[in-house]
Design an enzyme around this catalytic site. Structure first.
Site, PDB file in Angstrom:
ATOM      1  N   LYS A 111       0.829  -1.214   0.000  1.00 37.81           N
ATOM      2  CA  LYS A 111       0.000   0.000   0.000  1.00 37.81           C
ATOM      3  C   LYS A 111       0.858   1.256   0.000  1.00 37.81           C
ATOM      4  O   LYS A 111       0.439   2.278  -0.532  1.00 37.81           O
ATOM      5  CB  LYS A 111      -0.967   0.003   1.185  1.00 37.81           C
ATOM      6  CG  LYS A 111      -2.113  -0.970   0.991  1.00 37.81           C
ATOM      7  CD  LYS A 111      -3.323  -0.597   1.820  1.00 37.81           C
ATOM      8  CE  LYS A 111      -4.457  -1.579   1.593  1.00 37.81           C
ATOM      9  NZ  LYS A 111      -5.523  -1.460   2.595  1.00 37.81           N
ATOM     10  N   LYS A 147      -6.975 -12.496  -9.507  1.00 40.89           N
ATOM     11  CA  LYS A 147      -8.090 -12.681  -8.581  1.00 40.89           C
ATOM     12  C   LYS A 147      -9.270 -11.774  -8.966  1.00 40.89           C
ATOM     13  O   LYS A 147      -9.055 -10.646  -9.401  1.00 40.89           O
ATOM     14  CB  LYS A 147      -7.577 -12.307  -7.179  1.00 40.89           C
ATOM     15  CG  LYS A 147      -8.506 -12.626  -6.059  1.00 40.89           C
ATOM     16  CD  LYS A 147      -7.853 -12.270  -4.723  1.00 40.89           C
ATOM     17  CE  LYS A 147      -8.942 -11.938  -3.712  1.00 40.89           C
ATOM     18  NZ  LYS A 147      -8.435 -11.425  -2.452  1.00 40.89           N
ATOM     19  N   LYS A 200     -13.057  -6.332  -6.641  1.00 35.95           N
ATOM     20  CA  LYS A 200     -14.042  -5.267  -6.778  1.00 35.95           C
ATOM     21  C   LYS A 200     -13.398  -3.977  -7.265  1.00 35.95           C
ATOM     22  O   LYS A 200     -14.089  -3.043  -7.634  1.00 35.95           O
ATOM     23  CB  LYS A 200     -14.790  -5.057  -5.455  1.00 35.95           C
ATOM     24  CG  LYS A 200     -13.926  -4.793  -4.250  1.00 35.95           C
ATOM     25  CD  LYS A 200     -14.758  -4.860  -2.967  1.00 35.95           C
ATOM     26  CE  LYS A 200     -13.866  -4.682  -1.742  1.00 35.95           C
ATOM     27  NZ  LYS A 200     -14.573  -4.864  -0.491  1.00 35.95           N
TER      28      LYS A 200
END
Ligand code: TRP
Length: 342
Positions: A117, A199, A202
């Site tokens: 991140k 994967k 969303k």
């Protein structure tokens, strides 16, 4: 095996950002309600965790209602499980501070997710991003959780919670239960419909890569018809056939059929028929979830009541552990009357 046998505690959280996908449903939230039979369950929106990345305030509030409704529509019964929003239960932030003082910069800066991140959000490497696992450890330890269902990407965080709990217990005596990650079996991990080596996510920029839990029937079937496969024509689960393997996984998880049974069922038929069939079973499975979701979202006042009930119960359950930890580290014990659990 008397009636008083204590039930294990299961706890998990999910960030209320983005739409939940079929992948979240099959690999996580769709199974959470099923644990109620065996465990005392706590499920919550990790909305404090979402603040580690800049959010639009209105969108976050809306997403919180939406995600809370989804948890319930996917099968969690708010009369059986404690369902709540983390930010509405003040013990989480308090426990976070105490545990921060037992967590080390070195170990936190080495966590996978922090490294990823910080690369992704170079302009905003805030302290919350670093101490994210500490907040999560508090979430878990406050409820003396035995099992924590999480995706593989969160396993390291649950291990961190165990480490901090062990460290605290060894200084002050038994205070926290050591939690175990509860990783769903393989096959529960769905891949993108457009790039089956990735994967299903969303946050995919191509909406044809994923199916959300509340999409309408036609859209769901359309997305499956467009799913990327290969140039062969046999519906069999085999190495190298990532797209077909993913569709077989979805079909077999929903129908309960084995991979071989699926292959038999579609023997001699083309990919087109198979893709439509997968779309149909997914649409059938999700139809009641969508209906329930739309019903819940039509009454925010009712949702607020459910949230309040969950928060109240979560507070009552978590307070004794917080007070025990506060006392052990030497903070004053007495709490204001309005903080006292019933
Ligand atoms: N970090 C988790 C995720 O993004 C969400 C989370 C927060 C969580 N606190 C938790 C999961 C406690 C399990 C237990 O997926």
């Amino acid at each position: 095996m008397g009636e008083n046998k204590k039930r294990g505690v299961m706890l998990s959280g999910i960030q209320p950002t983005g739409n939940f996908t079929l992948g979240n449903y099959i690999g996580a939230v769709g199974n959470w309600g099923k644990q109620e039979k065996e465990f005392d369950c706590f499920y919550f929106l990790a909305d404090l965790h979402s603040l580690t990345i800049r959010q639009d305030p209105e969108a976050l509030r809306h997403q919180s209602y939406s995600a809370f409704s989804l948890l319930i529509s996917c099968g969690i019964d708010p009369d059986k499980s404690v369902v709540f929003a983390q930010s509405q239960v003040p013990t989480h932030a308090e426990m976070n501070w105490i545990l921060n003082c037992y967590s080390y910069f070195g170990e936190l800066s080495r966590m996978h997710q922090f490294k990823e991140k910080s690369k992704l959000h170079e302009e905003n490497i805030n302290a919350g991003l670093l101490t994210y696992p500490v907040l999560m450890a508090g979430d878990i330890l406050l409820y003396q959780a035995d099992y924590v269902p999480v995706g593989a990407d969160q396993k390291q965080h649950v291990e961190f919670a165990r480490d901090v709990a062990g460290r605290f217990n060894s200084i002050y005596g038994p205070t926290f239960k050591l939690p175990e990650p509860y990783i769903p079996e393989e096959g529960a991990r769905l891949m993108s419909l457009q790039d089956p080596t990735k994967k299903m996510s969303k946050s995919d920029t191509n909406p044809y890569g994923y199916v959300t839990i509340v999409e309408d029937r036609d859209t769901i079937i359309k997305k499956f018809k467009r799913a990327v496969t290969d140039n062969e024509r046999e519906v069999v689960y085999r190495e190298g056939k990532d797209g077909i393997n993913n569709l077989i996984t979805i079909y077999s998880v929903i129908t309960g059929k084995t991979h071989d049974e699926v292959a038999k069922e579609f023997e001699g038929k083309g990919y087109g028929d198979f893709k439509t069939a997968v779309g149909e079973v997914v649409a059938d499975e999700l139809a009641p979830v969508r209906t329930k979701y739309l019903e819940l979202m039509s009454d925010l006042g009712e949702l607020d009541k459910l949230l309040k009930k969950g928060a109240q119960r979560a507070y009552e359950v978590s307070l004794p552990t917080l007070l025990d930890a506060k006392h052990k580290v030497g903070l004053l014990y007495e709490v204001l009357d309005f903080c006292k659990a019933k």
